[in-house]
Design a protein around this motif. Structure first.
Motif, PDB file in Angstrom:
ATOM      1  N   LEU A   1      -7.554   7.272  -3.869  1.00 53.96           N
ATOM      2  CA  LEU A   1      -6.940   6.010  -3.463  1.00 53.96           C
ATOM      3  C   LEU A   1      -5.486   5.943  -3.895  1.00 53.96           C
ATOM      4  O   LEU A   1      -4.633   5.454  -3.160  1.00 53.96           O
ATOM      5  CB  LEU A   1      -7.725   4.828  -4.025  1.00 53.96           C
ATOM      6  N   SER A   2      -5.204   6.471  -5.069  1.00 55.61           N
ATOM      7  CA  SER A   2      -3.818   6.508  -5.546  1.00 55.61           C
ATOM      8  C   SER A   2      -2.981   7.426  -4.656  1.00 55.61           C
ATOM      9  O   SER A   2      -1.847   7.101  -4.297  1.00 55.61           O
ATOM     10  CB  SER A   2      -3.794   7.000  -6.995  1.00 55.61           C
ATOM     11  N   GLY A   3      -3.545   8.555  -4.267  1.00 54.52           N
ATOM     12  CA  GLY A   3      -2.855   9.465  -3.364  1.00 54.52           C
ATOM     13  C   GLY A   3      -2.594   8.820  -2.017  1.00 54.52           C
ATOM     14  O   GLY A   3      -1.507   8.943  -1.456  1.00 54.52           O
ATOM     15  N   MET A   4      -3.593   8.100  -1.503  1.00 52.33           N
ATOM     16  CA  MET A   4      -3.407   7.412  -0.220  1.00 52.33           C
ATOM     17  C   MET A   4      -2.247   6.438  -0.289  1.00 52.33           C
ATOM     18  O   MET A   4      -1.410   6.388   0.607  1.00 52.33           O
ATOM     19  CB  MET A   4      -4.682   6.655   0.176  1.00 52.33           C
ATOM     20  N   LYS A   5      -2.216   5.669  -1.348  1.00 50.23           N
ATOM     21  CA  LYS A   5      -1.169   4.654  -1.498  1.00 50.23           C
ATOM     22  C   LYS A   5       0.221   5.296  -1.509  1.00 50.23           C
ATOM     23  O   LYS A   5       1.114   4.877  -0.785  1.00 50.23           O
ATOM     24  CB  LYS A   5      -1.407   3.875  -2.789  1.00 50.23           C
ATOM     25  N   HIS A   6       0.393   6.327  -2.311  1.00 49.37           N
ATOM     26  CA  HIS A   6       1.713   6.935  -2.463  1.00 49.37           C
ATOM     27  C   HIS A   6       2.121   7.764  -1.239  1.00 49.37           C
ATOM     28  O   HIS A   6       3.277   7.697  -0.818  1.00 49.37           O
ATOM     29  CB  HIS A   6       1.771   7.767  -3.744  1.00 49.37           C
ATOM     30  N   PHE A   7       1.183   8.517  -0.683  1.00 54.91           N
ATOM     31  CA  PHE A   7       1.523   9.290   0.515  1.00 54.91           C
ATOM     32  C   PHE A   7       1.781   8.365   1.706  1.00 54.91           C
ATOM     33  O   PHE A   7       2.627   8.652   2.541  1.00 54.91           O
ATOM     34  CB  PHE A   7       0.425  10.297   0.854  1.00 54.91           C
ATOM     35  N   ALA A   8       1.063   7.250   1.763  1.00 54.13           N
ATOM     36  CA  ALA A   8       1.278   6.282   2.843  1.00 54.13           C
ATOM     37  C   ALA A   8       2.666   5.653   2.742  1.00 54.13           C
ATOM     38  O   ALA A   8       3.349   5.472   3.744  1.00 54.13           O
ATOM     39  CB  ALA A   8       0.203   5.205   2.810  1.00 54.13           C
ATOM     40  N   LEU A   9       3.079   5.329   1.532  1.00 57.19           N
ATOM     41  CA  LEU A   9       4.379   4.688   1.331  1.00 57.19           C
ATOM     42  C   LEU A   9       5.558   5.641   1.479  1.00 57.19           C
ATOM     43  O   LEU A   9       6.578   5.295   2.065  1.00 57.19           O
ATOM     44  CB  LEU A   9       4.444   4.061  -0.068  1.00 57.19           C
ATOM     45  N   TYR A  10       5.410   6.844   0.920  1.00 54.69           N
ATOM     46  CA  TYR A  10       6.565   7.736   0.805  1.00 54.69           C
ATOM     47  C   TYR A  10       6.456   9.035   1.588  1.00 54.69           C
ATOM     48  O   TYR A  10       7.413   9.809   1.621  1.00 54.69           O
ATOM     49  CB  TYR A  10       6.813   8.067  -0.676  1.00 54.69           C
ATOM     50  N   GLY A  11       5.300   9.283   2.182  1.00 54.73           N
ATOM     51  CA  GLY A  11       5.119  10.548   2.884  1.00 54.73           C
ATOM     52  C   GLY A  11       4.921  11.692   1.916  1.00 54.73           C
ATOM     53  O   GLY A  11       5.002  11.513   0.692  1.00 54.73           O
ATOM     54  N   LEU A  12       4.681  12.850   2.445  1.00 56.79           N
ATOM     55  CA  LEU A  12       4.457  14.027   1.600  1.00 56.79           C
ATOM     56  C   LEU A  12       5.688  14.368   0.781  1.00 56.79           C
ATOM     57  O   LEU A  12       5.602  14.610  -0.419  1.00 56.79           O
ATOM     58  CB  LEU A  12       4.032  15.223   2.463  1.00 56.79           C
ATOM     59  N   SER A  13       6.838  14.350   1.410  1.00 55.54           N
ATOM     60  CA  SER A  13       8.043  14.768   0.685  1.00 55.54           C
ATOM     61  C   SER A  13       8.507  13.732  -0.334  1.00 55.54           C
ATOM     62  O   SER A  13       9.044  14.081  -1.378  1.00 55.54           O
ATOM     63  CB  SER A  13       9.179  15.086   1.661  1.00 55.54           C
TER      64      SER A  13
END
Length: 194
Positions: free
Chosen positions: A2-14
């Motif tokens: 869930l933490s990964g989803m939040k951060h990747f959703a907001l900022y993308g992979l890069s």
């Protein structure tokens, strides 16, 4: 995840930082890298997790046990509600589309995860036609792409739509109106009535 989803959703992979994901999840670098050899591997696992979540929730609807009209209404309302209630899922999809689908295409069993949804829709259309309740039968994949587009666009683009048309698009009543409109629109297309 869930933490990964939040951060990747907001900022993308890069733009997402593994340090931030680890801190929010309460993990250590060592633990994270024990399971995922790289940030890209974590991103892939996050994508897979996100899709498995929605597909498992769809299976929980038990569409095959509902009559074709109720089943259609349920899948339409569920899809809309899921997008509203899971904005990280929508944002993650947008991020991966900005990547050109480069990473999701690497998931070994990704198409298998989608199969139960396609089978459920195919069954719904078959039963709807056989019972005479559906006036129109659609290809399940084409139908789901159309349904997703109807549900996704008005929510993911609320801010630009509000600027272009009216501020009320940002209100909670808009969400309820949009849900009702999409449900009526799809039911009219498939069944001929609401």
């Amino acid at each position: 995840m869930l933490s990964g989803m939040k951060h990747f959703a907001l900022y993308g992979l890069s733009g997402a930082r593994v340090t931030d994901i680890i801190q929010e999840a309460g993990l250590s670098h060592r633990m994270l890298y024990h399971y995922y050899e790289s940030k890209e591997a974590l991103y892939l696992a996050t994508l897979e997790f996100a899709y498995k979540q929605i597909r498992e929730a769809e299976l929980g609807l038990h569409i095959s046990s509902l009559d074709p009209v109720s089943g259609m209404r349920r899948i339409v309302e569920f899809t809309f509600d899921y997008f509203v209630e899971n904005p990280e899922f929508m944002a993650l999809l947008s991020q991966e589309n900005l990547n050109g689908g480069k990473f999701i295409s690497q998931l070994e069993h990704f198409k298998d995860v989608q199969r139960p949804l396609v089978d459920s829709l195919e069954d719904l259309f078959t039963r709807g036609k056989a019972s005479g309740r559906y006036r129109k039968v659609y290809d399940p994949v084409q139908f789901y792409i159309s349904l997703s587009g109807l549900c996704y666009f008005g929510i993911s683009n609320r801010f630009t739509l509000a600027a272009a048309f009216e501020e009320s698009i940002l209100s909670e009543s808009y969400i309820a109106d949009r849900r009702g409109h999409i449900t009526e629109f799809v039911m009219q297309a498939v069944i001929g009535s609401t």
